[in-house]
Design a protein around this motif. Sequence first.
Motif, PDB file in Angstrom:
ATOM      1  N   HIS A 140     -12.936   0.617   2.821  1.00 47.46           N
ATOM      2  CA  HIS A 140     -13.218   1.777   3.670  1.00 47.46           C
ATOM      3  C   HIS A 140     -11.941   2.387   4.229  1.00 47.46           C
ATOM      4  O   HIS A 140     -11.957   3.095   5.225  1.00 47.46           O
ATOM      5  CB  HIS A 140     -14.139   1.375   4.831  1.00 47.46           C
ATOM      6  CG  HIS A 140     -15.491   0.896   4.393  1.00 47.46           C
ATOM      7  ND1 HIS A 140     -15.721  -0.405   3.985  1.00 47.46           N
ATOM      8  CD2 HIS A 140     -16.671   1.537   4.284  1.00 47.46           C
ATOM      9  CE1 HIS A 140     -17.002  -0.545   3.665  1.00 47.46           C
ATOM     10  NE2 HIS A 140     -17.603   0.616   3.831  1.00 47.46           N
ATOM     11  N   SER A 141     -10.809   2.107   3.589  1.00 51.37           N
ATOM     12  CA  SER A 141      -9.521   2.566   4.099  1.00 51.37           C
ATOM     13  C   SER A 141      -9.368   4.078   3.941  1.00 51.37           C
ATOM     14  O   SER A 141      -9.890   4.681   3.001  1.00 51.37           O
ATOM     15  CB  SER A 141      -8.370   1.884   3.349  1.00 51.37           C
ATOM     16  OG  SER A 141      -8.461   0.486   3.432  1.00 51.37           O
ATOM     17  N   TYR A 142      -8.623   4.669   4.851  1.00 47.00           N
ATOM     18  CA  TYR A 142      -8.177   6.046   4.660  1.00 47.00           C
ATOM     19  C   TYR A 142      -6.938   6.015   3.778  1.00 47.00           C
ATOM     20  O   TYR A 142      -5.967   5.319   4.075  1.00 47.00           O
ATOM     21  CB  TYR A 142      -7.844   6.700   6.003  1.00 47.00           C
ATOM     22  CG  TYR A 142      -9.051   6.952   6.880  1.00 47.00           C
ATOM     23  CD1 TYR A 142      -9.948   7.965   6.578  1.00 47.00           C
ATOM     24  CD2 TYR A 142      -9.290   6.161   7.993  1.00 47.00           C
ATOM     25  CE1 TYR A 142     -11.063   8.202   7.382  1.00 47.00           C
ATOM     26  CE2 TYR A 142     -10.396   6.379   8.799  1.00 47.00           C
ATOM     27  CZ  TYR A 142     -11.287   7.404   8.490  1.00 47.00           C
ATOM     28  OH  TYR A 142     -12.388   7.624   9.280  1.00 47.00           O
ATOM     29  N   ARG A 143      -6.962   6.770   2.701  1.00 53.18           N
ATOM     30  CA  ARG A 143      -5.848   6.787   1.767  1.00 53.18           C
ATOM     31  C   ARG A 143      -5.103   8.122   1.869  1.00 53.18           C
ATOM     32  O   ARG A 143      -5.730   9.176   2.001  1.00 53.18           O
ATOM     33  CB  ARG A 143      -6.342   6.554   0.340  1.00 53.18           C
ATOM     34  CG  ARG A 143      -7.037   5.206   0.182  1.00 53.18           C
ATOM     35  CD  ARG A 143      -7.423   4.917  -1.247  1.00 53.18           C
ATOM     36  NE  ARG A 143      -8.130   3.654  -1.338  1.00 53.18           N
ATOM     37  CZ  ARG A 143      -7.552   2.463  -1.393  1.00 53.18           C
ATOM     38  NH1 ARG A 143      -6.230   2.381  -1.391  1.00 53.18           N
ATOM     39  NH2 ARG A 143      -8.268   1.365  -1.459  1.00 53.18           N
ATOM     40  N   LYS A 160     -14.470   8.848  10.427  1.00 53.27           N
ATOM     41  CA  LYS A 160     -15.829   8.383  10.643  1.00 53.27           C
ATOM     42  C   LYS A 160     -15.797   6.921  11.045  1.00 53.27           C
ATOM     43  O   LYS A 160     -14.841   6.202  10.775  1.00 53.27           O
ATOM     44  CB  LYS A 160     -16.658   8.524   9.356  1.00 53.27           C
ATOM     45  CG  LYS A 160     -16.739   9.936   8.805  1.00 53.27           C
ATOM     46  CD  LYS A 160     -17.488   9.940   7.472  1.00 53.27           C
ATOM     47  CE  LYS A 160     -17.547  11.338   6.879  1.00 53.27           C
ATOM     48  NZ  LYS A 160     -18.228  11.349   5.563  1.00 53.27           N
ATOM     49  N   ARG A 161     -16.877   6.496  11.704  1.00 48.00           N
ATOM     50  CA  ARG A 161     -17.024   5.076  11.949  1.00 48.00           C
ATOM     51  C   ARG A 161     -17.186   4.363  10.605  1.00 48.00           C
ATOM     52  O   ARG A 161     -17.699   4.932   9.648  1.00 48.00           O
ATOM     53  CB  ARG A 161     -18.239   4.798  12.821  1.00 48.00           C
ATOM     54  CG  ARG A 161     -18.202   5.434  14.192  1.00 48.00           C
ATOM     55  CD  ARG A 161     -19.467   5.104  14.959  1.00 48.00           C
ATOM     56  NE  ARG A 161     -20.660   5.514  14.213  1.00 48.00           N
ATOM     57  CZ  ARG A 161     -21.908   5.133  14.510  1.00 48.00           C
ATOM     58  NH1 ARG A 161     -22.117   4.307  15.534  1.00 48.00           N
ATOM     59  NH2 ARG A 161     -22.925   5.559  13.797  1.00 48.00           N
ATOM     60  N   PRO A 167     -18.926   3.472   0.931  1.00 51.78           N
ATOM     61  CA  PRO A 167     -17.832   2.603   0.492  1.00 51.78           C
ATOM     62  C   PRO A 167     -17.213   3.070  -0.816  1.00 51.78           C
ATOM     63  O   PRO A 167     -17.892   3.626  -1.688  1.00 51.78           O
ATOM     64  CB  PRO A 167     -18.511   1.242   0.315  1.00 51.78           C
ATOM     65  CG  PRO A 167     -19.939   1.563   0.045  1.00 51.78           C
ATOM     66  CD  PRO A 167     -20.228   2.789   0.865  1.00 51.78           C
ATOM     67  N   GLU A 168     -15.917   2.848  -0.937  1.00 49.37           N
ATOM     68  CA  GLU A 168     -15.246   2.921  -2.219  1.00 49.37           C
ATOM     69  C   GLU A 168     -15.059   1.493  -2.704  1.00 49.37           C
ATOM     70  O   GLU A 168     -15.220   0.542  -1.939  1.00 49.37           O
ATOM     71  CB  GLU A 168     -13.895   3.632  -2.069  1.00 49.37           C
ATOM     72  CG  GLU A 168     -14.031   5.078  -1.646  1.00 49.37           C
ATOM     73  CD  GLU A 168     -12.689   5.787  -1.554  1.00 49.37           C
ATOM     74  OE1 GLU A 168     -11.665   5.086  -1.397  1.00 49.37           O
ATOM     75  OE2 GLU A 168     -12.672   7.019  -1.645  1.00 49.37           O
ATOM     76  N   TYR A 169     -14.742   1.340  -3.972  1.00 46.12           N
ATOM     77  CA  TYR A 169     -14.629  -0.001  -4.533  1.00 46.12           C
ATOM     78  C   TYR A 169     -13.268  -0.185  -5.198  1.00 46.12           C
ATOM     79  O   TYR A 169     -12.793   0.687  -5.918  1.00 46.12           O
ATOM     80  CB  TYR A 169     -15.756  -0.250  -5.542  1.00 46.12           C
ATOM     81  CG  TYR A 169     -17.119  -0.214  -4.905  1.00 46.12           C
ATOM     82  CD1 TYR A 169     -17.612  -1.315  -4.210  1.00 46.12           C
ATOM     83  CD2 TYR A 169     -17.894   0.941  -4.957  1.00 46.12           C
ATOM     84  CE1 TYR A 169     -18.851  -1.285  -3.603  1.00 46.12           C
ATOM     85  CE2 TYR A 169     -19.144   0.985  -4.351  1.00 46.12           C
ATOM     86  CZ  TYR A 169     -19.614  -0.129  -3.676  1.00 46.12           C
ATOM     87  OH  TYR A 169     -20.844  -0.081  -3.069  1.00 46.12           O
ATOM     88  N   GLU A 201     -14.461  -9.898   0.598  1.00 50.82           N
ATOM     89  CA  GLU A 201     -13.011  -9.739   0.653  1.00 50.82           C
ATOM     90  C   GLU A 201     -12.266 -11.050   0.404  1.00 50.82           C
ATOM     91  O   GLU A 201     -11.207 -11.076  -0.229  1.00 50.82           O
ATOM     92  CB  GLU A 201     -12.614  -9.176   2.020  1.00 50.82           C
ATOM     93  CG  GLU A 201     -11.148  -8.848   2.169  1.00 50.82           C
ATOM     94  CD  GLU A 201     -10.818  -8.231   3.517  1.00 50.82           C
ATOM     95  OE1 GLU A 201      -9.639  -7.906   3.747  1.00 50.82           O
ATOM     96  OE2 GLU A 201     -11.737  -8.086   4.347  1.00 50.82           O
ATOM     97  N   ILE A 202     -12.814 -12.167   0.880  1.00 53.17           N
ATOM     98  CA  ILE A 202     -12.158 -13.458   0.691  1.00 53.17           C
ATOM     99  C   ILE A 202     -12.229 -13.894  -0.768  1.00 53.17           C
ATOM    100  O   ILE A 202     -11.225 -14.271  -1.377  1.00 53.17           O
ATOM    101  CB  ILE A 202     -12.786 -14.530   1.603  1.00 53.17           C
ATOM    102  CG1 ILE A 202     -12.617 -14.152   3.074  1.00 53.17           C
ATOM    103  CG2 ILE A 202     -12.168 -15.898   1.322  1.00 53.17           C
ATOM    104  CD1 ILE A 202     -11.176 -14.022   3.519  1.00 53.17           C
ATOM    105  N   SER A 203     -13.414 -13.821  -1.356  1.00 56.43           N
ATOM    106  CA  SER A 203     -13.579 -14.248  -2.749  1.00 56.43           C
ATOM    107  C   SER A 203     -12.768 -13.398  -3.706  1.00 56.43           C
ATOM    108  O   SER A 203     -12.421 -13.849  -4.800  1.00 56.43           O
ATOM    109  CB  SER A 203     -15.058 -14.197  -3.134  1.00 56.43           C
ATOM    110  OG  SER A 203     -15.810 -15.081  -2.327  1.00 56.43           O
TER     111      SER A 203
END
Length: 225
Positions: A140-143, A160-161, A167-169, A201-203
Motif C-alpha cells: 500500500h506504499s505511495y510510490r 487515503k487511509r 492493494p497493489e501486489y 509480508e513475513i512469509s
Amino acid sequence: MGDVLGLIPCRGGSKGIRRKNVQPVAGEPLLAHTVEASLAADAIDRTVVSTDDAEIAAAAREAGADVPFDRPDELATDEAAIEPVIEHAIEQVREADRAYDTLVLLQATSPLRTADDIDAAMERYREADADSLVAVSEDHSYRWGETPDGAERLNYDSRKRRQDKAPEYVESGALYAVDIPQFLATGDLQTGRTALYVLDEISALDIDRPYELWLADKILREWRQ
C-alpha cells in the motif's frame, strides 16, 4: 495440473552475501528450509536442486533433495537468466527420468515460505484454471518518480487511509508455478492465464542483504518454533 516438479535453483556465486545459499539460518543451511518445505508439500511430486556447486549439492542432498545433474557454468553466472536454467533442468529430468506437467520454482532465498503456502498456492493455481502463478505480497506504499518538473506520485491520486486503498501486489520471488509445455513453447514463466497467490509480508521475505539473513534466523528461532 498433473505431475509436479519442484525446482530449487542454487548457484554457488553470490555477491551480496558470500556463499548465501549455505549460510546458516536457524541451525541449517539457508537452502535446507526451502528443500524441507518442498518435500513436505503434498502438491509436489519430486524436489530437484539445480546447482553448479559441490558444497551446495551436498547440503541439498543432506536436506533430502535430488541433485541429479550439474548446472553448466554458463548458466551459473551473475548475468544468467532464470529461464534457461529452468529449461536445462526440465530437459535433464525428462531425459533421465520422465516428463512432468507442472513446474514449481522455489527460490532458496525465501526460507519463510512454508509447505502450507506451497499447497495453498497450487490449490489456487488449480481452482483458477491458470497456466502460471506468481506469489506476491500486498503493498500500500505511495510510490514516487523523479521528473524534470519535480517529483510526482506514481500511484494513488490522493492520500487515503490504508484500509481505503485498493492493494497493489509486489512479486515476492518465493514461488512460481507454470505449465511446462506452455513454458517450453514460450520461454516465459508468466505465460497464458496467470493467477496470483498472496503471501503475508513475513512469509514473502526474500534474502538479498545481510540484515535479511539475520532477520530470517531470528524469526525461525524465536517466532516460528
